[in-house]
Every structure is written in C-alpha cells, then in structure tokens.
Design a protein around this motif. Structure first.
Motif, PDB file in Angstrom:
ATOM      1  N   HIS A  49     -63.378  18.330 -55.500  1.00  0.00           N
ATOM      2  CA  HIS A  49     -63.869  17.372 -54.865  1.00  0.00           C
ATOM      3  C   HIS A  49     -63.754  16.034 -55.656  1.00  0.00           C
ATOM      4  O   HIS A  49     -64.151  15.853 -57.487  1.00  0.00           O
ATOM      5  N   GLN A  93     -77.115  10.312 -52.585  1.00  0.00           N
ATOM      6  CA  GLN A  93     -76.411  10.887 -51.394  1.00  0.00           C
ATOM      7  C   GLN A  93     -76.207  10.424 -50.072  1.00  0.00           C
ATOM      8  O   GLN A  93     -75.164  10.821 -49.945  1.00  0.00           O
ATOM      9  N   PRO A  95     -61.360  24.927 -55.162  1.00  0.00           N
ATOM     10  CA  PRO A  95     -62.134  23.802 -54.566  1.00  0.00           C
ATOM     11  C   PRO A  95     -62.356  22.958 -55.774  1.00  0.00           C
ATOM     12  O   PRO A  95     -62.690  22.884 -56.803  1.00  0.00           O
ATOM     13  N   GLN A 149     -73.745  16.597 -53.193  1.00  0.00           N
ATOM     14  CA  GLN A 149     -73.308  16.962 -51.625  1.00  0.00           C
ATOM     15  C   GLN A 149     -73.297  18.254 -50.817  1.00  0.00           C
ATOM     16  O   GLN A 149     -73.192  19.271 -51.404  1.00  0.00           O
ATOM     17  N   PRO A 150     -74.047  18.671 -49.834  1.00  0.00           N
ATOM     18  CA  PRO A 150     -74.303  20.017 -48.990  1.00  0.00           C
ATOM     19  C   PRO A 150     -73.341  20.564 -48.912  1.00  0.00           C
ATOM     20  O   PRO A 150     -72.431  22.293 -48.726  1.00  0.00           O
ATOM     21  N   HIS A 151     -71.616  19.981 -48.876  1.00  0.00           N
ATOM     22  CA  HIS A 151     -70.206  20.387 -48.978  1.00  0.00           C
ATOM     23  C   HIS A 151     -69.744  20.910 -50.083  1.00  0.00           C
ATOM     24  O   HIS A 151     -68.846  21.895 -50.278  1.00  0.00           O
ATOM     25  N   ILE A 152     -70.129  20.540 -51.514  1.00  0.00           N
ATOM     26  CA  ILE A 152     -69.777  21.162 -52.578  1.00  0.00           C
ATOM     27  C   ILE A 152     -70.991  22.147 -52.734  1.00  0.00           C
ATOM     28  O   ILE A 152     -71.974  22.375 -53.174  1.00  0.00           O
ATOM     29  N   ALA A 153     -70.116  23.203 -53.639  1.00  0.00           N
ATOM     30  CA  ALA A 153     -70.507  24.894 -53.876  1.00  0.00           C
ATOM     31  C   ALA A 153     -70.349  24.960 -55.221  1.00  0.00           C
ATOM     32  O   ALA A 153     -69.857  23.899 -56.125  1.00  0.00           O
ATOM     33  N   ASP A 209     -67.340  25.019 -57.685  1.00  0.00           N
ATOM     34  CA  ASP A 209     -66.688  23.878 -57.297  1.00  0.00           C
ATOM     35  C   ASP A 209     -66.123  22.559 -58.551  1.00  0.00           C
ATOM     36  O   ASP A 209     -67.077  22.761 -59.606  1.00  0.00           O
ATOM     37  N   THR A 229     -80.029  22.424 -53.313  1.00  0.00           N
ATOM     38  CA  THR A 229     -80.727  24.238 -52.838  1.00  0.00           C
ATOM     39  C   THR A 229     -81.313  24.069 -54.000  1.00  0.00           C
ATOM     40  O   THR A 229     -81.927  26.050 -53.848  1.00  0.00           O
ATOM     41  N   LEU A 253     -71.038  12.445 -55.210  1.00  0.00           N
ATOM     42  CA  LEU A 253     -70.362  13.604 -55.494  1.00  0.00           C
ATOM     43  C   LEU A 253     -72.267  14.692 -56.142  1.00  0.00           C
ATOM     44  O   LEU A 253     -71.919  15.320 -56.054  1.00  0.00           O
ATOM     45  N   HIS A 309     -76.805  23.645 -57.853  1.00  0.00           N
ATOM     46  CA  HIS A 309     -76.734  22.319 -56.975  1.00  0.00           C
ATOM     47  C   HIS A 309     -78.662  21.367 -57.043  1.00  0.00           C
ATOM     48  O   HIS A 309     -79.336  21.857 -56.931  1.00  0.00           O
TER      49      HIS A 309
END
Length: 233
Positions: free
Chosen positions: A146, A168, A144, A95-99, A102, A205, A173, A202
C-alpha cells in the motif's frame, strides 16, 4: 568516528538500510550481504557493512522514535556522506483494507511535532519520500503493498483516540515513530529517503503479528529496499 557512531572513515556505505532494532541489522547483514563486517557497536547500536550484488551497503540500527533516528541520520549524512537512507521497520495499520504482513510504502509522513519542528516555526512542513526509491520498491514487491500517507507519532502508548479517528477519516494508512524526521532530514541535506514498513499490528482490530512471522516479513522489506536502492531504470 562521531559521538554515536564508532565506524572509521570509509567504513559506512553511501547506501544505508535503517532498522530500529540493532539486532535486526545484524540479522539482515548476515542473510543478505556478502562479507558483512561489524563497523560500529557504540552504545549497543550495531552497524554492519558488506556488499549486495557488488554494491556496498550498510545496515545500521536507529533505536526507537524521532529523536533517536535524528541523531543517527544526521551523523550518517554529515560525517559519513550517506546518500540513500531506507528505513525498514514495523507499523500499525489504520485502515480496514490493510492486513497484517502487508507492506506500507510511506509516500508522506504527518506528525504533531519532530526534532525539526522548531526550524519551521509556524509552518507545517510536509516531508515526502524520494519518488525514485518509492517506485522501484513498489515494483519489487511480491505481496500486498500500500502506498500513501502515514502518521509518525512521538508516543508508543498513545491515548488520543480522537486523533486516530481523524487520521483514519483522512486516509492515513499506518502509524509508526520515525519516518517524518527521516524524510525531513533527507530534504534538508538533499538525500534520498524511503520508509518500507511491515504491518505488525492493527489499530482497529488489535490483531498483532507473532514474533516469528515478523522475521519473514522483515526479509521481504530488505529485498524491496535493496532493489529500490540499486535497481536500474
């Protein structure tokens, strides 16, 4: 002793932390446990037992994939009476909001198939984490974190981009290779299980965490796992 674990009766604690890499088991035991001792090295899969704040703990490697963790979890539960099994490993974010770096706490784990699939025949069993462990791990997080569903794959070099797109789309996640089978075995034997996962790469990315930084994140997971297992309240 069992076919795959060389420890003697009484040498495995009722609480086991399960990294995939056996050398991570040694690394964590030396840094987090008091008086750690090597209790098994059968087939190169290292296991150390010591104490954390007076509580007996075993760090045991599991190897990669559901068939491997199934062997060790089965023997730990059936032959050594392990009650709490916490996977500490890596995952790929979906997911894009997970870095990177994390932490993902796997509330549930979907899979196409696992070593336990034949038991359920046409039914798709939904294995989930122990809520007590999950909530305490979440409370112990210092960065962070999730919480949600993940995908346990039986292939590392997966070429199913269509499947990744659907996962996705449905809010999955992260992806890894062991949790669904661990949660299924915990349900079968009425034991507690949780997967605490560091985002090491990721899927969207193609970014990846350098190996030196993975060690720091691994320490964060061990901290969360120990607090989840032994925190009061």
């Amino acid at each position: 002793m069992t076919f795959h674990i060389g420890a003697k009766p009484g040498e495995i604690a009722e609480t086991c932390l399960l990294p995939g890499d056996p050398y991570r088991a040694r690394w964590a035991a030396e840094r987090f446990l008091d008086a750690p001792r090597l209790v098994s090295e059968t087939r190169g899969m290292l296991a150390y037992t010591g104490t954390w704040r007076g509580n007996p703990v075993t760090l045991h490697g599991t190897g990669m994939g559901m068939p491997s963790i199934s062997i060790y979890a089965n023997e730990l539960i059936r032959d050594y009476n392990v009650q709490t099994l916490i996977r500490v490993g890596s995952c790929g974010a979906m997911q894009p909001h997970i870095a990177l770096r994390d932490i993902v706490l796997a509330q549930a784990a979907s899979t196409i198939g696992s070593p336990s699939s034949s038991i359920f025949r046409e039914m798709r069993f939904a294995p989930v984490a122990d809520f007590g462990l999950l909530s305490k791990a979440y409370a112990a997080a210092t960065g962070p974190v999730h919480v949600g569903g993940i995908f346990t794959s039986d292939t590392f070099y997966d070429e199913r981009t269509d499947l990744s797109d659907q996962l996705q789309r449905h809010g999955c996640l992260a992806v890894e290779m062991e949790t669904a089978e661990l949660y299924t075995l915990a349900a079968r034997y009425q034991r507690r299980a949780l997967a605490i996962l560091t985002v090491s790469d990721h899927i969207l990315t193609r970014a990846a965490l350098p190996s030196a930084e993975r060690e720091t994140s691994f320490a964060d997971m061990i901290h969360m796992a120990l607090h989840a297992a032994f925190a009061q309240g």
